[in-house]
Enzyme design. Structure first.
Site, PDB file in Angstrom:
ATOM      1  N   ASN A   8       3.076   9.648 -17.842  1.00  0.00           N
ATOM      2  CA  ASN A   8       2.270  10.853 -17.622  1.00  0.00           C
ATOM      3  C   ASN A   8       3.226  12.002 -17.285  1.00  0.00           C
ATOM      4  O   ASN A   8       3.752  12.068 -16.176  1.00  0.00           O
ATOM      5  CB  ASN A   8       1.287  10.612 -16.466  1.00  0.00           C
ATOM      6  CG  ASN A   8       0.506  11.869 -16.121  1.00  0.00           C
ATOM      7  OD1 ASN A   8       0.472  12.827 -16.901  1.00  0.00           O
ATOM      8  ND2 ASN A   8      -0.126  11.887 -14.957  1.00  0.00           N
ATOM      9  N   TRP A   9       3.429  12.869 -18.262  1.00  0.00           N
ATOM     10  CA  TRP A   9       4.393  13.962 -18.074  1.00  0.00           C
ATOM     11  C   TRP A   9       3.818  15.120 -17.252  1.00  0.00           C
ATOM     12  O   TRP A   9       4.527  16.081 -16.981  1.00  0.00           O
ATOM     13  CB  TRP A   9       4.876  14.477 -19.430  1.00  0.00           C
ATOM     14  CG  TRP A   9       5.848  13.573 -20.114  1.00  0.00           C
ATOM     15  CD1 TRP A   9       6.452  12.468 -19.581  1.00  0.00           C
ATOM     16  CD2 TRP A   9       6.345  13.700 -21.455  1.00  0.00           C
ATOM     17  NE1 TRP A   9       7.291  11.908 -20.513  1.00  0.00           N
ATOM     18  CE2 TRP A   9       7.240  12.632 -21.665  1.00  0.00           C
ATOM     19  CE3 TRP A   9       6.099  14.593 -22.497  1.00  0.00           C
ATOM     20  CZ2 TRP A   9       7.907  12.456 -22.881  1.00  0.00           C
ATOM     21  CZ3 TRP A   9       6.762  14.418 -23.700  1.00  0.00           C
ATOM     22  CH2 TRP A   9       7.659  13.367 -23.899  1.00  0.00           C
ATOM     23  N   LYS A  10       2.539  15.042 -16.922  1.00  0.00           N
ATOM     24  CA  LYS A  10       1.895  16.108 -16.125  1.00  0.00           C
ATOM     25  C   LYS A  10       2.228  17.481 -16.715  1.00  0.00           C
ATOM     26  O   LYS A  10       2.333  17.615 -17.919  1.00  0.00           O
ATOM     27  CB  LYS A  10       2.320  15.997 -14.654  1.00  0.00           C
ATOM     28  CG  LYS A  10       2.200  14.571 -14.104  1.00  0.00           C
ATOM     29  CD  LYS A  10       2.326  14.534 -12.605  1.00  0.00           C
ATOM     30  CE  LYS A  10       2.438  13.094 -12.140  1.00  0.00           C
ATOM     31  NZ  LYS A  10       1.923  12.887 -10.814  1.00  0.00           N
ATOM     32  N   HIS A 100      -7.818  11.442 -13.471  1.00  0.00           N
ATOM     33  CA  HIS A 100      -6.555  11.414 -12.717  1.00  0.00           C
ATOM     34  C   HIS A 100      -6.793  12.053 -11.348  1.00  0.00           C
ATOM     35  O   HIS A 100      -7.517  13.040 -11.230  1.00  0.00           O
ATOM     36  CB  HIS A 100      -5.447  12.145 -13.474  1.00  0.00           C
ATOM     37  CG  HIS A 100      -4.098  11.888 -12.865  1.00  0.00           C
ATOM     38  ND1 HIS A 100      -3.653  12.561 -11.754  1.00  0.00           N
ATOM     39  CD2 HIS A 100      -3.129  11.002 -13.190  1.00  0.00           C
ATOM     40  CE1 HIS A 100      -2.449  12.098 -11.420  1.00  0.00           C
ATOM     41  NE2 HIS A 100      -2.104  11.154 -12.286  1.00  0.00           N
ATOM     42  N   GLU A 102      -5.118  13.952  -9.563  1.00  0.00           N
ATOM     43  CA  GLU A 102      -4.798  15.385  -9.434  1.00  0.00           C
ATOM     44  C   GLU A 102      -5.945  16.242  -9.955  1.00  0.00           C
ATOM     45  O   GLU A 102      -6.193  17.333  -9.449  1.00  0.00           O
ATOM     46  CB  GLU A 102      -3.463  15.672 -10.154  1.00  0.00           C
ATOM     47  CG  GLU A 102      -2.297  15.138  -9.321  1.00  0.00           C
ATOM     48  CD  GLU A 102      -1.066  14.732 -10.102  1.00  0.00           C
ATOM     49  OE1 GLU A 102      -0.951  15.100 -11.293  1.00  0.00           O
ATOM     50  OE2 GLU A 102      -0.216  14.026  -9.520  1.00  0.00           O
ATOM     51  N   GLU A 173      -4.719   3.838  -9.193  1.00  0.00           N
ATOM     52  CA  GLU A 173      -3.672   4.692  -8.643  1.00  0.00           C
ATOM     53  C   GLU A 173      -4.075   5.136  -7.238  1.00  0.00           C
ATOM     54  O   GLU A 173      -4.832   6.113  -7.085  1.00  0.00           O
ATOM     55  CB  GLU A 173      -3.477   5.929  -9.520  1.00  0.00           C
ATOM     56  CG  GLU A 173      -3.064   5.614 -10.939  1.00  0.00           C
ATOM     57  CD  GLU A 173      -2.303   6.775 -11.557  1.00  0.00           C
ATOM     58  OE1 GLU A 173      -1.158   6.567 -11.960  1.00  0.00           O
ATOM     59  OE2 GLU A 173      -2.838   7.895 -11.612  1.00  0.00           O
ATOM     60  N   GLY A 179       3.332  10.215  -6.557  1.00  0.00           N
ATOM     61  CA  GLY A 179       4.321  11.264  -6.345  1.00  0.00           C
ATOM     62  C   GLY A 179       4.872  11.311  -4.934  1.00  0.00           C
ATOM     63  O   GLY A 179       5.518  12.285  -4.550  1.00  0.00           O
ATOM     64  N   SER A 218       4.252   5.908  -7.822  1.00  0.00           N
ATOM     65  CA  SER A 218       5.666   5.757  -7.449  1.00  0.00           C
ATOM     66  C   SER A 218       6.340   4.537  -8.089  1.00  0.00           C
ATOM     67  O   SER A 218       7.179   3.884  -7.465  1.00  0.00           O
ATOM     68  CB  SER A 218       5.825   5.754  -5.934  1.00  0.00           C
ATOM     69  OG  SER A 218       5.406   7.013  -5.415  1.00  0.00           O
ATOM     70  N   GLY A 239       4.433   8.499 -13.495  1.00  0.00           N
ATOM     71  CA  GLY A 239       4.556   9.962 -13.489  1.00  0.00           C
ATOM     72  C   GLY A 239       6.018  10.376 -13.426  1.00  0.00           C
ATOM     73  O   GLY A 239       6.717  10.438 -14.431  1.00  0.00           O
ATOM     74  N   GLY A 240       6.492  10.647 -12.198  1.00  0.00           N
ATOM     75  CA  GLY A 240       7.839  11.191 -12.004  1.00  0.00           C
ATOM     76  C   GLY A 240       8.937  10.460 -12.764  1.00  0.00           C
ATOM     77  O   GLY A 240       9.788  11.092 -13.399  1.00  0.00           O
TER      78      GLY A 240
HETATM   79  C1  PEP Z   1       0.762   9.607 -12.033  1.00  0.00           C
HETATM   80  O1  PEP Z   1       0.934  10.805 -12.209  1.00  0.00           O
HETATM   81  O2  PEP Z   1      -0.182   9.045 -12.576  1.00  0.00           O
HETATM   82  C2  PEP Z   1       1.698   8.878 -11.175  1.00  0.00           C
HETATM   83  C3  PEP Z   1       1.492   7.619 -10.937  1.00  0.00           C
HETATM   84  O3  PEP Z   1       2.755   9.602 -10.655  1.00  0.00           O
HETATM   85  P1  PEP Z   1       4.055   9.009  -9.903  1.00  0.00           P
HETATM   86  O4  PEP Z   1       4.580   7.864 -10.757  1.00  0.00           O
HETATM   87  O5  PEP Z   1       5.020  10.149  -9.849  1.00  0.00           O
HETATM   88  O6  PEP Z   1       3.631   8.526  -8.570  1.00  0.00           O
END
Ligand code: PEP
Length: 254
Positions: A8-10, A100, A102, A173, A179, A218, A239-240
């Site tokens: 997930n590049w957000k 999601h 966010e 999640e 994050g 994470s 994500g990150g």
């Molecule tokens: C996400 O954005 O779905 C996510 C899990 O982010 P991260 O891996 O950065 O926690």
């Protein structure tokens, strides 16, 4: 069931960076994906077309798919700023994310709206990754089951009746792990994934067993192998650590 490893590049990456990351990912994967894996890249809208071209150029015919991070539940119309399923399909998307955290928490999307998007996107031909998860306050207040149950009940309302199980994926999640660098522990993941499958069983008794449940929060190259080996974990949403091709390739092959 193939494990799905999703990036997930957000709101990161313009076209050039997206294209370069896909080229680097192809190199990192050795231009092949293990037979028991699928990979998905959820790029921002403006980089979808360029990402589709890059995937076709660098990983043709490989199990690496494109996804979008959001969709609006209408065919077309006066919905300024929104994007329709057919626009995403036109950019070669297979997947879309719904729910999601966010979007739920920063942008105020209701559970019901997430359900509308999920049903509409599936009916339009997109495969959906429906995200669910509790906040720390909800977990500490003993409300894990109630929160996941309510998110799933609303999120799975009005699904197409003939839905094939591989077209709907869940991502558990925990909001407190996204994050933050604070990954959920083994026990917490096992408990939440078993619970999520039981809750899905109540709503989709014929297909729940064949649906994938990803873990997200994470995930990094050094914890991916352990998490993906847990019971009921059918993949990862990253994500990150998906922003750098090298670390995402490492996770995808974990
Ligand atoms: C996400 O954005 O779905 C996510 C899990 O982010 P991260 O891996 O950065 O926690």
């Amino acid at each position: 069931m193939k494990k799905l490893i999703a990036a997930n590049w957000k709101m990161y990456k313009c076209r050039h960076d997206a294209t370069q990351t896909i080229a680097d990912l192809a190199a990192g994967l050795g231009r092949s994906v293990p037979a028991d894996r699928e990979i998905a890249v959820f790029a921002p809208f403006t980089a979808l077309a360029a990402s589709a071209e890059a995937l076709a150029a660098h990983m043709p015919g490989k199990a690496v798919f494109l996804g979008a991070q959001d969709v609006y539940p209408a065919v077309e119309g006066a919905f300024t700023g929104e994007i329709s399923p057919s626009m995403l399909l036109d950019c070669s998307c297979r997947f879309v994310l719904t729910g999601h955290s966010e979007r739920r928490h920063l942008l105020g999307e209701s559970r019901e709206f997430v359900g509308e998007k999920t049903a509409f996107a599936l009916a339009a031909g997109l495969d959906v990754v429906l995200c669910i998860g509790e906040t720390l306050t909800e977990r500490e207040g003993g409300r894990l089951e109630a929160v996941l149950g309510a998110q799933l009940e609303a999120g799975l309302a009005n699904l197409p009746r003939d839905l094939e199980p591989q077209r709907l994926v869940f991502a558990y999640e925990p909001v407190w792990a996204i994050g933050t660098g604070r990954v959920a522990g083994e026990k917490e993941i096992l408990q939440a994934h078993a619970l999520a499958r039981e809750l899905v069983k109540k709503i989709l008794p014929a297909s729940y067993a064949k649906m994938r449940i990803l873990y997200g929060g994470s995930v990094k190259p050094d914890n991916a192998a352990k998490i993906i080996g847990l019971d009921n974990v059918d993949g990862l949403l990253v994500g990150g650590a998906s922003l750098q091709a090298e670390s995402f390739a490492h996770i995808a092959l974990a």
